[in-house]
Write a protein that holds these residues in place. Structure first.
Motif, mmCIF file in Angstrom:
data_model
loop_
_atom_site.group_PDB
_atom_site.id
_atom_site.type_symbol
_atom_site.label_atom_id
_atom_site.label_comp_id
_atom_site.label_asym_id
_atom_site.label_seq_id
_atom_site.Cartn_x
_atom_site.Cartn_y
_atom_site.Cartn_z
ATOM 1 N N LEU A 54 8.460 -6.002 -3.611
ATOM 2 C CA LEU A 54 7.517 -5.696 -2.536
ATOM 3 C C LEU A 54 8.244 -4.727 -1.615
ATOM 4 O O LEU A 54 9.229 -5.085 -0.970
ATOM 5 N N LEU A 55 7.769 -3.480 -1.564
ATOM 6 C CA LEU A 55 8.457 -2.411 -0.838
ATOM 7 C C LEU A 55 7.653 -1.980 0.378
ATOM 8 O O LEU A 55 6.430 -1.794 0.296
ATOM 9 N N ARG A 56 8.343 -1.810 1.498
ATOM 10 C CA ARG A 56 7.697 -1.282 2.694
ATOM 11 C C ARG A 56 8.104 0.178 2.859
ATOM 12 O O ARG A 56 9.296 0.503 2.854
ATOM 13 N N VAL A 57 7.107 1.062 2.989
ATOM 14 C CA VAL A 57 7.373 2.494 3.099
ATOM 15 C C VAL A 57 6.475 3.094 4.172
ATOM 16 O O VAL A 57 5.438 2.516 4.543
ATOM 17 N N ALA A 58 6.863 4.260 4.671
ATOM 18 C CA ALA A 58 6.082 4.962 5.691
ATOM 19 C C ALA A 58 5.301 6.109 5.058
ATOM 20 O O ALA A 58 5.763 6.747 4.111
ATOM 21 N N ILE A 59 4.114 6.372 5.592
ATOM 22 C CA ILE A 59 3.268 7.465 5.111
ATOM 23 C C ILE A 59 3.457 8.668 6.032
ATOM 24 O O ILE A 59 3.266 8.569 7.246
ATOM 25 N N ILE A 74 -4.178 -7.145 6.319
ATOM 26 C CA ILE A 74 -4.243 -7.337 4.869
ATOM 27 C C ILE A 74 -5.425 -6.486 4.411
ATOM 28 O O ILE A 74 -6.578 -6.824 4.657
ATOM 29 N N PRO A 75 -5.187 -5.344 3.762
ATOM 30 C CA PRO A 75 -6.250 -4.359 3.544
ATOM 31 C C PRO A 75 -7.240 -4.757 2.462
ATOM 32 O O PRO A 75 -6.942 -5.564 1.576
ATOM 33 N N ASN A 76 -8.432 -4.173 2.538
ATOM 34 C CA ASN A 76 -9.397 -4.271 1.444
ATOM 35 C C ASN A 76 -9.611 -2.873 0.867
ATOM 36 O O ASN A 76 -8.990 -1.905 1.287
ATOM 37 N N GLY A 77 -10.507 -2.752 -0.085
ATOM 38 C CA GLY A 77 -10.707 -1.489 -0.781
ATOM 39 C C GLY A 77 -11.175 -0.359 0.109
ATOM 40 O O GLY A 77 -10.923 0.815 -0.182
ATOM 41 N N GLU A 78 -11.844 -0.679 1.223
ATOM 42 C CA GLU A 78 -12.384 0.346 2.113
ATOM 43 C C GLU A 78 -11.407 0.772 3.201
ATOM 44 O O GLU A 78 -11.693 1.701 3.955
ATOM 45 N N THR A 79 -10.282 0.088 3.312
ATOM 46 C CA THR A 79 -9.282 0.448 4.327
ATOM 47 C C THR A 79 -8.742 1.849 4.041
ATOM 48 O O THR A 79 -8.433 2.186 2.903
ATOM 49 N N ILE A 80 -8.649 2.666 5.090
ATOM 50 C CA ILE A 80 -8.170 4.048 4.954
ATOM 51 C C ILE A 80 -6.732 4.145 5.427
ATOM 52 O O ILE A 80 -6.388 3.699 6.522
ATOM 53 N N LEU A 81 -5.883 4.750 4.601
ATOM 54 C CA LEU A 81 -4.475 4.946 4.942
ATOM 55 C C LEU A 81 -4.332 6.214 5.767
ATOM 56 O O LEU A 81 -5.027 7.206 5.527
ATOM 57 N N GLN A 82 -3.418 6.197 6.743
ATOM 58 C CA GLN A 82 -3.215 7.358 7.595
ATOM 59 C C GLN A 82 -1.728 7.630 7.798
ATOM 60 O O GLN A 82 -0.896 6.726 7.693
ATOM 61 N N ALA A 83 -1.412 8.881 8.070
ATOM 62 C CA ALA A 83 -0.025 9.243 8.377
ATOM 63 C C ALA A 83 0.446 8.439 9.582
ATOM 64 O O ALA A 83 -0.300 8.250 10.549
ATOM 65 N N GLY A 84 1.672 7.969 9.524
ATOM 66 C CA GLY A 84 2.214 7.127 10.589
ATOM 67 C C GLY A 84 2.102 5.654 10.281
ATOM 68 O O GLY A 84 2.798 4.838 10.895
ATOM 69 N N ASP A 85 1.213 5.296 9.335
ATOM 70 C CA ASP A 85 1.119 3.897 8.907
ATOM 71 C C ASP A 85 2.337 3.528 8.068
ATOM 72 O O ASP A 85 2.979 4.385 7.455
ATOM 73 N N THR A 86 2.644 2.240 8.026
ATOM 74 C CA THR A 86 3.568 1.745 7.006
ATOM 75 C C THR A 86 2.795 0.796 6.101
ATOM 76 O O THR A 86 1.900 0.083 6.550
ATOM 77 N N ILE A 87 3.117 0.847 4.824
ATOM 78 C CA ILE A 87 2.450 -0.019 3.855
ATOM 79 C C ILE A 87 3.495 -0.781 3.047
ATOM 80 O O ILE A 87 4.623 -0.316 2.853
ATOM 81 N N SER A 88 3.114 -1.964 2.607
ATOM 82 C CA SER A 88 3.940 -2.732 1.674
ATOM 83 C C SER A 88 3.204 -2.777 0.352
ATOM 84 O O SER A 88 2.055 -3.231 0.283
ATOM 85 N N VAL A 89 3.861 -2.271 -0.697
ATOM 86 C CA VAL A 89 3.242 -2.238 -2.023
ATOM 87 C C VAL A 89 4.037 -3.135 -2.963
ATOM 88 O O VAL A 89 5.259 -3.243 -2.861
ATOM 89 N N ILE A 90 3.329 -3.779 -3.868
ATOM 90 C CA ILE A 90 3.983 -4.621 -4.867
ATOM 91 C C ILE A 90 3.843 -3.955 -6.224
ATOM 92 O O ILE A 90 2.763 -3.445 -6.568
#
Length: 457
Positions: free
Chosen positions: A152-157, A192-208
């Motif tokens: 599970l990795l946390r990264v910045a956009i 905790i995002p769903n399919g309609e959540t929009i990613l934006q620059a400055g966000d951080t996400i955790s991906v598995i």
């Protein structure tokens, strides 16, 4: 559970706080009333002033009715002896903090001889986590599941990332269903995002994702320009630095340690003959520049002072903004202050220790059909990521996930079935002997059935 903690230092206090939040009955033993008082004032727990290696003191603390005895004082010998006495005095499980590298080499033998259920080495655990971050330099945080097969990795956009303005549903289509976004932080808000959540620059996400997919994902997503790390400068030559240098050198990474204590430098020079040991004060900027801070691939601040580590990392970022930065901070109160500062990844040995012990406590307190195999507290304890092993049939097995009434703020991220790694859809189901990874904003899940709105007991 009835839990006794020996030692009310930083680790003991943090443990008492988190175990108390999970409604365990906590008693702390410490030979200093002054150290005990803040914990007794802040929490609804019991405190005993005394020596935890004394049978009479343990009796006063209720050892005969205890389910778990945890020794986390600053002395390894004290911890081991108090665990031995506790184990002989009752049927409780025991956990000891063992920091000395010499003792930890023999920990398997000591555990067998003394009946210790778990031995925790906070410094070694922190060193392994730092090494993992250096080996995957693009990640801000890494947590591992399924015996190392899944991360599970946390990264910045960033602004130029193809993830900017992308819907989570489109992310899955573009990057493959083996990679799933589990957590999104937008404007300091955890989602905790769903399919309609929009990613934006400055966000951080955790991906598995499976471990072997990591580098391909980073390349495709253009998440970072951090280069592969070959050289590391470490400020501070304590035990974490010793462990970390040993791990990194096995990977062919050159390590330079800057330490202001001459005696410690002499020890490190002998213990780490392939590392470069510099006898100097890392807070001296001229020293840092002379030792190559501007060109190093990674900088790790591991002195004994949190504030010093923060300032050192800020300076490292100023001199070399493209290098990987890792900062040790033990005081949770500082996290809110430094959250937006460019000091890279934050490591806290005491909180790593607390995670291990919380995981064990939840596993032991669960009498149902699944055990907590791994537990990580993320985003300043706002989110938990858990790994369950499903040992028996229950109300959640053999039923399509779409038909389960799951709690809000909860995501089933991954199912491991034998050699198969499944990113679940609504048509998939949980089966006996699966490993299931869950991310949730709900705290205290002890069994897989706790993922449901109305768990069946």
């Amino acid at each position: 559970m009835n839990i006794i903690i020996a030692g009310c230092g930083k680790v003991g206090y943090a443990l008492a706080q988190q175990l108390n939040d999970e409604n365990h009955n906590i008693t702390i033993i410490d030979n200093s009333a002054e150290r005990l008082q803040p914990a007794l004032t802040a929490m609804d727990i019991q405190g005993i002033v005394g020596n935890a290696t004394s049978f009479l003191t343990q009796q006063e603390a209720g050892i005969e009715a205890a389910d778990l005895f945890i020794a986390v004082t600053g002395e390894d010998e004290y911890n081991l002896l108090s665990c031995l006495i506790a184990q002989k005095s009752s049927n409780c499980q025991t956990i000891a903090r063992v920091r000395n590298p010499e003792y930890f080499k023999e920990i398997t033998y000591l555990k067998q001889c003394m009946g210790i259920a778990m031995a925790i080495n906070p410094e070694l655990a922190a060193a392994k986590e730092i090494a993992h971050l250096i080996q995957v330099p693009e990640a801000m945080e890494i947590d591992t599941f399924a015996k190392g097969r899944i991360d599970l990795l946390r990264v910045a956009i960033s602004e130029n990332s193809p993830l900017h303005n992308l819907k989570v549903l489109e992310f899955s289509r573009r990057f493959g269903h083996e990679i799933l976004i589990c957590i999104l932080v937008h404007d300091h808000k955890v989602i905790i995002p769903n399919g309609e959540t929009i990613l934006q620059a400055g966000d951080t996400i955790s991906v598995i994702l499976p471990k072997e997919k990591i580098h391909a994902f980073y390349k495709t997503a253009k998440l970072s320009s951090v280069k592969e790390i070959h050289d590391v400068i470490i400020a501070g030559g304590g035990t974490i630095s010793y462990y970390l240098a040993h791990i990194l050198q096995q990977s062919g990474i050159h390590v330079k340690i800057i330490e202001k204590n001459r005696e410690r430098c002499d020890f490190l020079s002998i213990a780490l003959p392939d590392a470069t040991i510099i006898y100097a004060d890392a807070t001296n900027h001229e020293v840092m520049l002379e030792e190559g801070l501007a060109s190093t691939d990674a900088f790790v601040a591991l002195t004994n002072m949190d504030e010093e580590n923060v300032f050192l990392s800020l300076y490292a970022n100023k001199i070399s903004p493209r290098c990987k930065n890792i900062t040790k901070i033990n005081r949770l109160a500082l996290n809110d202050i430094v959250e937006d500062l460019p000091i890279g990844s934050i490591i806290s040995p005491k909180h790593i220790t607390a995670e291990y012990i919380l995981q064990y406590a939840r596993s032991q307190s669960n009498s149902l059909g699944s055990n907590v195999e791994a537990l990580y507290r993320l985003m300043d304890n706002q989110v938990e990521a858990l790994e369950f092993h499903i040992s028996t049939k229950s109300a959640v097995t053999d039923i399509p996930l779409i038909d389960l009434q799951l709690k809000n703020g909860l995501l089933i991220c991954c199912i491991v079935r034998g050699n198969q790694i499944i990113t679940p859809t609504g048509r998939d189901s949980i089966q006996v002997d699966d490993t299931v990874i869950v991310v949730t904003t709900h705290k205290g899940l002890r069994d897989i059935q706790d993922i449901m709105k109305n768990p069946v007991r």
